[in-house]
Design an enzyme around this catalytic site. Structure first.
Site, PDB file in Angstrom:
ATOM      1  N   ASP A   1       1.040  -1.352   0.154  1.00 43.48           N
ATOM      2  CA  ASP A   1       0.035  -0.075   0.007  1.00 43.48           C
ATOM      3  C   ASP A   1       0.985   1.242  -0.093  1.00 43.48           C
ATOM      4  OD1 ASP A   1      -2.215   1.580   0.365  1.00 43.48           O
ATOM      5  OD2 ASP A   1      -2.095   1.450   2.527  1.00 43.48           O
TER       6      ASP A   1
ATOM      7  N   ASP B   1      -0.064   5.021   1.090  1.00 43.48           N
ATOM      8  CA  ASP B   1      -0.327   6.069   2.288  1.00 43.48           C
ATOM      9  C   ASP B   1      -0.213   4.850   3.498  1.00 43.48           C
ATOM     10  OD1 ASP B   1      -0.882   7.768   0.305  1.00 43.48           O
ATOM     11  OD2 ASP B   1      -3.085   8.194   0.786  1.00 43.48           O
TER      12      ASP B   1
ATOM     13  N   ASP C   1      -3.335  12.525   0.303  1.00 44.65           N
ATOM     14  CA  ASP C   1      -4.323  13.455  -0.231  1.00 44.65           C
ATOM     15  C   ASP C   1      -4.646  14.585   0.563  1.00 44.65           C
ATOM     16  OD1 ASP C   1      -5.014  11.910  -2.332  1.00 44.65           O
ATOM     17  OD2 ASP C   1      -6.748  10.663  -1.367  1.00 44.65           O
TER      18      ASP C   1
ATOM     19  N   ASP D   1      -5.058   3.077  -2.940  1.00 40.18           N
ATOM     20  CA  ASP D   1      -6.064   4.071  -2.953  1.00 40.18           C
ATOM     21  C   ASP D   1      -5.815   5.543  -3.232  1.00 40.18           C
ATOM     22  OD1 ASP D   1      -8.873   4.531  -3.916  1.00 40.18           O
ATOM     23  OD2 ASP D   1      -9.522   4.411  -1.863  1.00 40.18           O
TER      24      ASP D   1
ATOM     25  N   ASP E   1      -2.417  -0.955   5.806  1.00 40.69           N
ATOM     26  CA  ASP E   1      -2.843  -0.548   7.002  1.00 40.69           C
ATOM     27  C   ASP E   1      -4.308  -0.153   7.046  1.00 40.69           C
ATOM     28  OD1 ASP E   1      -3.675   2.742   6.636  1.00 40.69           O
ATOM     29  OD2 ASP E   1      -2.044   2.208   5.129  1.00 40.69           O
TER      30      ASP E   1
END
Length: 236
Positions: free
Chosen positions: A9, A11, A20, A56, A140
């Site tokens: 992942d 972030d 973001d 994401d 996470d």
């Protein structure tokens, strides 16, 4: 061909924040990025592992950060929300799955724009012909729970302790086929990941154990949290 795929992942895993939530000034060549990478970081073991990202976040942020630190070429694949610059010079972000036209159909706690489990399934299907054998997955958030359920026996799941994916996994760890190895901070991240990579390399009799315990994974962990505008202005 590498015997292990390491999937990150982004972030709160590679970077210790939500990208973001902060402002990128211009194309990222600012003092903010100077704080992203610890000074003692060394090279990734990209010759021994197939490194990929499933996030994401969005492609613009991820690519900008990785290129700034000379890490972009280490990753064979980046799966994330796509982005483009519109006619007004503004950054626009498109969902990985176009949920307005059709749902990805997953019943796990995945956001509507991305089911990471489906991405892992595609990667697993490609492994059948590539010769790659095992997956180490690090994440996470709630969106990392679905891919953890997709991992096979012999794979490794590295959830960040006391984060949403950790809470979901520990509520019923028997649902996972993969081994679970928690981590909390950058130091533990490096130690656990290095140990798991060495386990996989050592299990392959054709591959020598080449990673020493002095090796440091370049975790990007010092990003300040700043307010982020809805639309990012990008210079021409």
């Amino acid at each position: 061909m590498a015997g292990v795929i390491v999937i990150f992942d982004f972030d709160k895993t590679i970077v210790d924040c939500d990208t973001d939530n902060w402002v990128v000034d211009g194309l990222g060549a600012t003092a903010l990025f100077e704080e992203l990478l610890p000074n003692n970081a060394m090279e990734l073991p990209h010759g021994l592992c197939d490194l990929r990202i499933v996030s994401d976040a969005n492609h613009f942020f991820i690519e900008t950060i990785l290129r700034h630190h000379g890490l972009f070429e280490y990753f064979s694949e980046i799966n994330t929300n796509q982005s483009f610059i519109d006619e007004d010079g503004k950054l626009r972000i498109q969902p990985y799955h176009d949920f307005k036209s059709a749902s990805h159909g997953c019943s796990n706690p995945c956001p509507p724009n991305m089911c990471k489990g489906l991405i892992i399934k595609r990667i697993q299907d490609s492994m059948l012909s590539s010769g790659e054998k095992r997956i180490i997955y690090l994440g996470d958030g709630k969106g990392d729970y679905c891919p953890s359920l997709r991992l096979a026996e012999g794979d490794f799941m590295m959830p960040r302790k006391n984060y949403p994916v950790w809470e979901l996994i520990t509520s019923n760890p028997l649902l996972l086929k993969a081994e679970i190895h928690k981590w909390s901070d950058a130091e533990e991240f490096e130690k656990v990941l290095l140990n798991l990579i060495n386990i996989v390399l050592s299990a392959d009799k054709k591959t020598p154990d080449l990673l020493s315990m002095d090796w440091k994974f370049p975790t990007i962990s010092k990003l300040r949290h700043e307010a982020f505008p809805l639309v990012l202005q990008v210079p021409h």
